[in-house]
Design a protein around this motif. Structure first.
Motif, PDB file in Angstrom:
ATOM      1  N   THR A 104       0.824  -0.909  -0.055  1.00 39.74           N
ATOM      2  CA  THR A 104      -0.044   0.135  -0.004  1.00 39.74           C
ATOM      3  C   THR A 104       0.900   1.214   0.000  1.00 39.74           C
ATOM      4  OG1 THR A 104      -1.986  -1.043   0.906  1.00 39.74           O
ATOM      5  CG2 THR A 104      -1.815   1.251   1.221  1.00 39.74           C
ATOM      6  N   PRO A 105       1.826   1.377   0.719  1.00 42.52           N
ATOM      7  CA  PRO A 105       2.769   2.461   0.722  1.00 42.52           C
ATOM      8  C   PRO A 105       3.150   2.877  -0.644  1.00 42.52           C
ATOM      9  CG  PRO A 105       3.080   1.394   2.850  1.00 42.52           C
ATOM     10  CD  PRO A 105       2.355   0.481   1.949  1.00 42.52           C
ATOM     11  N   LYS A 106       3.742   1.673  -1.249  1.00 37.22           N
ATOM     12  CA  LYS A 106       4.165   1.988  -2.747  1.00 37.22           C
ATOM     13  C   LYS A 106       3.272   2.441  -3.812  1.00 37.22           C
ATOM     14  CE  LYS A 106       7.982  -1.192  -2.637  1.00 37.22           C
ATOM     15  NZ  LYS A 106       8.010  -1.832  -1.254  1.00 37.22           N
ATOM     16  N   LEU A 113       0.788   4.318  -2.767  1.00 34.98           N
ATOM     17  CA  LEU A 113       0.120   5.516  -2.395  1.00 34.98           C
ATOM     18  C   LEU A 113       1.313   6.615  -2.816  1.00 34.98           C
ATOM     19  CD1 LEU A 113      -0.842   5.247   1.244  1.00 34.98           C
ATOM     20  CD2 LEU A 113      -2.309   6.022  -0.691  1.00 34.98           C
ATOM     21  N   ALA A 114       2.511   6.038  -2.784  1.00 36.79           N
ATOM     22  CA  ALA A 114       3.653   7.043  -3.225  1.00 36.79           C
ATOM     23  C   ALA A 114       3.486   7.030  -5.053  1.00 36.79           C
ATOM     24  CB  ALA A 114       4.995   6.447  -2.808  1.00 36.79           C
TER      25      ALA A 114
END
Length: 374
Positions: A139-141, A143-144
């Motif tokens: 998920t962080p990837k 979002l980024a």
């Protein structure tokens, strides 16, 4: 002895070199990972993204224009657009079908490259963040990747967005001057009555409505030439500070778009894994993924969108509302309208976002599968 040794090794040398050259020539060339922006796959992302943007905006063009009008109209104005259905009926009676599509041409002109750049950048950044598939896409990837894709697409198409906003409200029967006294002057009321067709008079022909709107626009300082994409662009540059005026509100927009696009992509991919598991990928399920993702991301980041529109119409002819920057606009809205001012137009925007994002993702996946058969 040494001569015989050298003469014995000499015949073996040319065949060994020739065999080595044959192996090098027969081996496949190394894959180009760094600059793959001209591959057929990337071109397919670009085309699919452009088609997705055009389809999604055209479907919800009337609600898109209504959202912009409600965002920038002063509070308490007598000519205020109130209610989604009443406002759409009023828009139809005053301007006809052209009113529903007003600004959609430049909106599509803006959204096609905007959406194409956004989807293409997102796909490429996902590959880059995962080292081309060697790492997990969490998920962080996502979002980024989405945030950076949003910033890239905004910076590349922002002037078109600003001009589209100006065209959307130039012919709308609202005033950008805040009412300071409870009783408007007689001249102002007579002017509004003569320039704005009444909502009750439903028997106006489309020709008379169009002429009334044109008269209102000209009275506000806009010629027919100004109501075109190129004409409005030249007018902004001529009267508001050159090319720099076309980028007014860019920072606020980028700050708002980055989390919006990041949440949008991350939510869509998460929901797609939940709602469309293998064997259950019907059209309705795919559309619902996009609708839910768009509604979630838009609600969380809507105040940035309001600030963007406020900044874009600052300096517009016929308006008295001036802001020195995004912080000034934010404090002014909170002081005069409260928190609700940051969510003005949210309801019609949510009605617009659900089918828009659903259409966008569905069209993108459809065109991409057609261009890149699995």
């Amino acid at each position: 002895m040494s001569a015989s040794t050298s003469s014995a090794s000499a015949p073996d040398s040319p065949p060994a070199k020739q065999q080595q050259l044959e192996i090098i020539e027969s081996s496949p060339p190394p894959a180009k990972k760094g600059f793959g922006f001209l591959t057929p796959q990337v071109a397919s992302y670009f085309v699919a993204g452009g088609c997705a943007g055009a389809a999604s905006r055209t479907v919800v063009s009337p609600l898109e224009r209504l959202k912009i009008i409600q965002q920038v109209q002063p509070r308490g104005s007598s000519s205020q657009y109130k209610g989604v259905w009443r406002s759409l009926v009023r828009m139809w009676q005053e301007e006809g079908f052209k009113g529903f599509m007003r600004g959609n041409g430049i909106n599509c002109l803006r959204i096609v490259p905007y959406s194409a750049v956004q989807f293409t950048t997102y796909e490429q950044l996902k590959k880059w963040f995962t080292s081309f598939g060697s790492k997990e896409l969490d998920t962080p990837k996502r979002l980024a990747s989405g945030a950076l894709a949003g910033i890239t697409s905004v910076c590349s198409t922002y002037p078109l967005d600003l001009v589209r906003s100006r065209l959307s409200i130039a012919t709308a029967s609202i005033t950008l001057i805040e009412s300071k006294s409870p009783s408007p002057s007689a001249s102002a009321s007579s002017t509004s009555r003569s320039a704005i067709p009444s909502l009750a008079s439903s028997y106006h022909s489309s020709a008379s409505a169009s002429s009334a709107v044109s008269a209102a626009a000209i009275k506000a300082g806009y010629s027919k030439r100004d109501l075109t994409i190129w004409g409005m662009t030249l007018k902004i540059m001529r009267e508001e500070g050159g090319v720099r005026a076309l980028y007014r509100g860019l920072v606020t927009t980028a700050v708002g778009v980055a989390p919006y696009v990041g949440i949008n992509f991350a939510a869509y991919e998460f929901l797609r894994g939940v709602i469309t598991p293998p064997g259950k990928s019907s059209v309705a399920r795919k559309l619902s993924c996009g609708a839910l993702a768009g509604s979630i991301s838009q609600t969380l980041t809507y105040p940035f969108d309001v600030l963007r529109r406020k900044m874009q119409v600052t300096g517009m002819q016929g308006g008295s509302i001036k802001y020195n920057g995004a912080i000034d606009a934010l404090t002014s809205i909170l002081r005069t309208e409260g928190i609700g001012g940051l969510y003005r137009g949210l309801w019609p925007n949510l009605l617009k976002v659900a089918p828009s994002i659903a259409t966008s993702f569905f069209t993108y996946e459809l065109v991409k599968e057609f261009l890149i058969p699995v």
